[in-house]
Write an enzyme that holds these catalytic residues in place. Sequence first.
Site, PDB file in Angstrom:
ATOM      1  N   HIS A 156      44.344  38.369 -79.369  1.00  0.00           N
ATOM      2  CA  HIS A 156      43.577  39.174 -78.414  1.00  0.00           C
ATOM      3  C   HIS A 156      42.838  38.249 -77.458  1.00  0.00           C
ATOM      4  O   HIS A 156      42.376  37.171 -77.851  1.00  0.00           O
ATOM      5  CB  HIS A 156      42.585  40.070 -79.161  1.00  0.00           C
ATOM      6  CG  HIS A 156      41.923  41.089 -78.293  1.00  0.00           C
ATOM      7  ND1 HIS A 156      42.606  42.109 -77.679  1.00  0.00           N
ATOM      8  CD2 HIS A 156      40.624  41.230 -77.924  1.00  0.00           C
ATOM      9  CE1 HIS A 156      41.759  42.851 -76.982  1.00  0.00           C
ATOM     10  NE2 HIS A 156      40.545  42.331 -77.106  1.00  0.00           N
ATOM     11  N   HIS A 161      37.542  43.407 -71.880  1.00  0.00           N
ATOM     12  CA  HIS A 161      38.879  43.355 -72.490  1.00  0.00           C
ATOM     13  C   HIS A 161      39.463  44.751 -72.589  1.00  0.00           C
ATOM     14  O   HIS A 161      38.748  45.741 -72.521  1.00  0.00           O
ATOM     15  CB  HIS A 161      38.819  42.688 -73.876  1.00  0.00           C
ATOM     16  CG  HIS A 161      37.957  43.421 -74.861  1.00  0.00           C
ATOM     17  ND1 HIS A 161      38.415  43.811 -76.089  1.00  0.00           N
ATOM     18  CD2 HIS A 161      36.664  43.817 -74.816  1.00  0.00           C
ATOM     19  CE1 HIS A 161      37.449  44.418 -76.766  1.00  0.00           C
ATOM     20  NE2 HIS A 161      36.376  44.432 -76.004  1.00  0.00           N
ATOM     21  N   CYS A 165      45.590  43.740 -73.442  1.00  0.00           N
ATOM     22  CA  CYS A 165      44.639  42.649 -73.206  1.00  0.00           C
ATOM     23  C   CYS A 165      45.204  41.564 -72.287  1.00  0.00           C
ATOM     24  O   CYS A 165      44.547  41.147 -71.326  1.00  0.00           O
ATOM     25  CB  CYS A 165      44.122  42.069 -74.512  1.00  0.00           C
ATOM     26  SG  CYS A 165      45.328  41.190 -75.533  1.00  0.00           S
TER      27      CYS A 165
END
Length: 165
Positions: A123, A135, A71
């Site tokens: 994240h 993502h 990510c």
Amino acid sequence: MHHQACSRRGLGQLLGCLALLAATGCATRPAPGPRSLKSAQAGSDIALFALSLLDMPYVSGGHGPATGFDCSGLVSHVYLQAAGIRLQGSAASMAKAMRPVNPADLLAGDLVFFNTLGYSFSHVGIYVGDGRFVHASNPRTGVRTDRLDSKYYAARFEAAKTVLG
């Protein structure tokens, strides 16, 4: 034959992404106060570049198309290539370095942060408009889009942030 199918699929995805950006561009309201037209354009460039990387593989520690992405590697790569902005480190370190944004005022190119691993800012994704973000999700799904209001991500949402003016 396989190459043609992949090319058509990639072209279809790109056209779909362009349609999404065009639709959200027309539906979005002007940026409030200090967010300039220049930063809005940079955000659109960032979102479009992020969408061009859909279906790339997820690789822990990955930071480029040749290696795949995690990510934070995806975010770093997109910002550098699309806007010349160098972002480094983990999702958590990125979050510390950025200005908060009211989630209701998200613009394309802003970053969205989640607690997906049991700790804060574990994240990060790039907001692309219309309630969606790009993502590097996991090894099974790779780089993809999801909705902020999906049951999974809405329950884990922590903050919206920006580095754009």
